[in-house]
Motif scaffolding. Structure first.
Motif, PDB file in Angstrom:
ATOM      1  N   THR A  80      45.857  40.500  37.070  1.00  0.00           N
ATOM      2  CA  THR A  80      46.068  39.377  38.183  1.00  0.00           C
ATOM      3  C   THR A  80      47.001  38.937  39.345  1.00  0.00           C
ATOM      4  O   THR A  80      47.109  39.326  40.233  1.00  0.00           O
ATOM      5  CB  THR A  80      47.601  38.342  37.203  1.00  0.00           C
ATOM      6  OG1 THR A  80      46.311  38.194  35.791  1.00  0.00           O
ATOM      7  CG2 THR A  80      47.486  37.186  37.987  1.00  0.00           C
ATOM      8  N   GLU A  90      39.576  47.266  38.370  1.00  0.00           N
ATOM      9  CA  GLU A  90      39.919  47.469  37.254  1.00  0.00           C
ATOM     10  C   GLU A  90      40.956  46.411  36.129  1.00  0.00           C
ATOM     11  O   GLU A  90      41.777  46.586  35.368  1.00  0.00           O
ATOM     12  CB  GLU A  90      40.411  48.300  36.739  1.00  0.00           C
ATOM     13  CG  GLU A  90      39.818  49.675  37.347  1.00  0.00           C
ATOM     14  CD  GLU A  90      39.794  51.231  37.065  1.00  0.00           C
ATOM     15  OE1 GLU A  90      40.911  51.960  36.474  1.00  0.00           O
ATOM     16  OE2 GLU A  90      39.949  51.779  38.831  1.00  0.00           O
ATOM     17  N   GLY A  91      41.117  45.279  36.881  1.00  0.00           N
ATOM     18  CA  GLY A  91      41.288  43.223  36.090  1.00  0.00           C
ATOM     19  C   GLY A  91      42.896  43.879  36.768  1.00  0.00           C
ATOM     20  O   GLY A  91      43.293  43.866  37.956  1.00  0.00           O
ATOM     21  N   SER A 110      36.207  38.893  39.670  1.00  0.00           N
ATOM     22  CA  SER A 110      35.483  39.742  38.714  1.00  0.00           C
ATOM     23  C   SER A 110      36.562  41.045  38.486  1.00  0.00           C
ATOM     24  O   SER A 110      35.672  41.595  38.431  1.00  0.00           O
ATOM     25  CB  SER A 110      34.262  40.147  39.071  1.00  0.00           C
ATOM     26  OG  SER A 110      33.449  39.211  39.273  1.00  0.00           O
ATOM     27  N   GLY A 111      37.732  40.143  38.803  1.00  0.00           N
ATOM     28  CA  GLY A 111      39.097  42.021  38.244  1.00  0.00           C
ATOM     29  C   GLY A 111      39.089  42.606  39.756  1.00  0.00           C
ATOM     30  O   GLY A 111      39.860  43.530  39.299  1.00  0.00           O
ATOM     31  N   SER A 114      42.485  39.323  45.564  1.00  0.00           N
ATOM     32  CA  SER A 114      41.533  38.631  44.852  1.00  0.00           C
ATOM     33  C   SER A 114      40.560  38.229  44.928  1.00  0.00           C
ATOM     34  O   SER A 114      40.014  37.483  46.029  1.00  0.00           O
ATOM     35  CB  SER A 114      42.042  38.221  43.156  1.00  0.00           C
ATOM     36  OG  SER A 114      40.982  38.036  42.327  1.00  0.00           O
TER      37      SER A 114
END
Length: 101
Positions: A42, A39-40, A64-65, A61
């Motif tokens: 950083t 869900e995103g 795409s989140g 990461s």
């Protein structure tokens, strides 16, 4: 608080090759478990009952989140939290325990 019971996913190795043994006390039998945040965000971390929520484990990461990490956790019931950009978040992909205070 999120849970992964004894029926959770099992893995033999990690892609990153990171030293994962430092995160978990080597007491009860452990299995490698995939934690995934979709869900995103950083900076995403996971922390859990395996060390009384003391260590924030960074998640990688993968685009795409989506963030993932594979770590050893006790084979029995495990609770965990995601920390996304400094804020504890609930994921729609995991069951939520409401009995914790």
């Amino acid at each position: 608080y999120w849970s992964r019971g004894s029926g959770g996913s099992r893995f033999r190795s990690t892609k990153s090759g990171a030293s994962i043994g430092n995160f978990v006390d080597q007491g009860p039998k452990q299995i490698l478990t995939l934690f995934e945040w979709t869900e995103g965000g950083t900076q995403v971390f996971v922390k859990g009952s395996w060390d009384n929520y003391r260590t924030m484990i960074p998640m990688e990461s993968v685009g795409s989140g989506v963030h993932r990490v594979v770590i050893p956790v006790p084979e029995d019931h495990t609770e965990f939290k995601f920390v996304v950009d400094g804020e504890e978040r609930v994921s729609k992909n995991y069951a939520v325990n409401s009995y914790r205070t």
